[in-house]
Design an enzyme around this catalytic site. Structure first.
Site, PDB file in Angstrom:
ATOM      1  N   SER A 173      13.818  13.192   0.342  1.00  0.00           N
ATOM      2  CA  SER A 173      14.540  12.591  -0.786  1.00  0.00           C
ATOM      3  C   SER A 173      15.227  11.263  -0.496  1.00  0.00           C
ATOM      4  O   SER A 173      15.225  10.381  -1.348  1.00  0.00           O
ATOM      5  CB  SER A 173      15.559  13.580  -1.347  1.00  0.00           C
ATOM      6  OG  SER A 173      16.422  14.033  -0.324  1.00  0.00           O
ATOM      7  N   ASP A 228      27.069  14.942  -3.582  1.00  0.00           N
ATOM      8  CA  ASP A 228      26.295  16.131  -3.188  1.00  0.00           C
ATOM      9  C   ASP A 228      26.275  16.358  -1.669  1.00  0.00           C
ATOM     10  O   ASP A 228      25.769  17.376  -1.193  1.00  0.00           O
ATOM     11  CB  ASP A 228      24.861  16.067  -3.747  1.00  0.00           C
ATOM     12  CG  ASP A 228      24.043  14.895  -3.197  1.00  0.00           C
ATOM     13  OD1 ASP A 228      24.491  14.233  -2.231  1.00  0.00           O
ATOM     14  OD2 ASP A 228      22.953  14.643  -3.732  1.00  0.00           O
ATOM     15  N   HIS A 232      22.791  12.937  -0.187  1.00  0.00           N
ATOM     16  CA  HIS A 232      22.019  11.731  -0.501  1.00  0.00           C
ATOM     17  C   HIS A 232      22.795  10.429  -0.361  1.00  0.00           C
ATOM     18  O   HIS A 232      23.953  10.348  -0.767  1.00  0.00           O
ATOM     19  CB  HIS A 232      21.454  11.859  -1.927  1.00  0.00           C
ATOM     20  CG  HIS A 232      20.474  12.980  -2.049  1.00  0.00           C
ATOM     21  ND1 HIS A 232      20.633  14.014  -2.936  1.00  0.00           N
ATOM     22  CD2 HIS A 232      19.334  13.225  -1.360  1.00  0.00           C
ATOM     23  CE1 HIS A 232      19.608  14.858  -2.790  1.00  0.00           C
ATOM     24  NE2 HIS A 232      18.818  14.402  -1.839  1.00  0.00           N
TER      25      HIS A 232
END
Ligand code: NAG
Ligand code: NAG
Length: 296
Positions: free
Chosen positions: A52, A250, A253
């Protein structure tokens, strides 16, 4: 001139025009300067792979991207991207939108990297980005024989078809391998195998690989994976450490700001190695050379 004669003349005339247009198209002339016209241009190709944080989650909150594209990530006519349909198109954020397509993509390091390379080396020519990253993937899913591996090699080979050189694979992955101790401890061996397989399958034994050393992870073994990454001492494999860059709420990220910074760090690392190790090969493959079909 009879009516019949004039019709024949008209037919011959339009056929000539058609042939001429075909010739112009084929020769790559007379076309507007769109993304397709850049196909046969010599490209400095970078493969972007991993999970990601390479696909880009900068500016993504609650599965929504804020749409903010910093000045360092703006499109540039000489930065192109191989899309999911294997066509070269203008590169714009989010770079991985059609690759990591089941997730909400935001800003990753790719555009900031390409813009930083261009601004520091004005002679670089066209940069061709090949996004391949998919969020949530562990390194086992990337090993030779897997769908992701085969897809990445196929995209890299396609990227080369119309002129260019793969300058580096930029790899940002490992967060998913921090969950179990066994995976974290196996990371170094798996990564070394992956690098060897890429180099063999892309017939490029000295291919540069830039690893981003983890800033975060999905489990407790972040330190173990970081040590694995930093412990790989193969020629032309280098590390850029993301630790300390700002992370989204989060906890996993990189923020947009962090991705811009990372892209610039990757560019500095790349240009640094190029100035030392590639000065000879760059002089033989002039980065600004333009390739036309049949002439290169
Ligand atoms: C997206 O989801 C579909 C359906 O679950 C799956 O087959 C596909 O592999 C996924 N693609 C990616 C890139 O995650
Ligand atoms: C990697 O991820 C896949 C898909 O989530 C999972 O099936 C597999 O067990 C994982 N492999 C390892 C070694 O963790």
């Amino acid at each position: 001139m009879t009516y019949r004669e004039s019709k024949v003349l008209l037919l011959v005339g339009s056929m000539c025009t058609l042939l001429w247009l075909l010739f112009l198209t084929f020769a790559g002339l007379g076309r507007p300067a769109t993304a397709t016209a850049t196909s046969f241009v010599y490209k400095n190709i970078f493969i972007l792979a991993g999970q990601s944080n390479m696909a880009g989650r900068g500016g993504v909150v609650n599965d929504k991207w804020d749409g903010i594209v910093p000045s360092q990530c703006q499109p540039n006519p000489s930065i192109i991207r191989l899309d999911a349909g294997l066509s070269w198109v203008s590169a714009t954020e989010p770079l991985h939108a059609d690759i990591d397509l089941n997730k909400t993509c935001g800003v990753g390091p790719g555009m900031a990297f390409a813009n930083a390379v261009k601004s520091k080396d004005s002679s670089v020519g066209v940069i061709g980005l090949v996004p391949c990253a998919v969020g949530g993937t562990n390194i086992s899913q990337w090993m030779k024989g897997s769908h992701l591996y085969e897809q990445m090699v196929r995209r890299a080979q396609t990227a080369l078809q119309e002129g260019g050189t793969i300058r580096a694979i930029v790899w940002y992955q490992g967060e998913s391998d921090t969950v179990s101790r066994a995976d974290a401890e196996a990371y170094k061996g798996r990564m070394e195998k992956l690098i060897a397989d890429w180099r063999a399958d892309l017939r490029s034994p000295n291919l540069h690989v830039i690893q981003v050393v983890l800033a975060s992870g999905m489990g407790p073994f972040i330190g173990t994976v970081r040590e694995a990454q930093l412990g790989i001492h193969l020629p032309n494999v280098m590390c850029v450490d993301a630790m300390g860059l700002p992370i989204e709420p989060d906890g996993l990220h990189l923020t947009t700001e962090a991705q811009v910074r990372l892209g610039q760090m990757l560019a500095a690392a790349y240009l640094n190695t190029m100035s030392t190790s590639l000065s000879t090969s760059l002089s033989t493959s002039n980065a600004r050379r333009i390739c036309y079909p049949f002439f290169c």
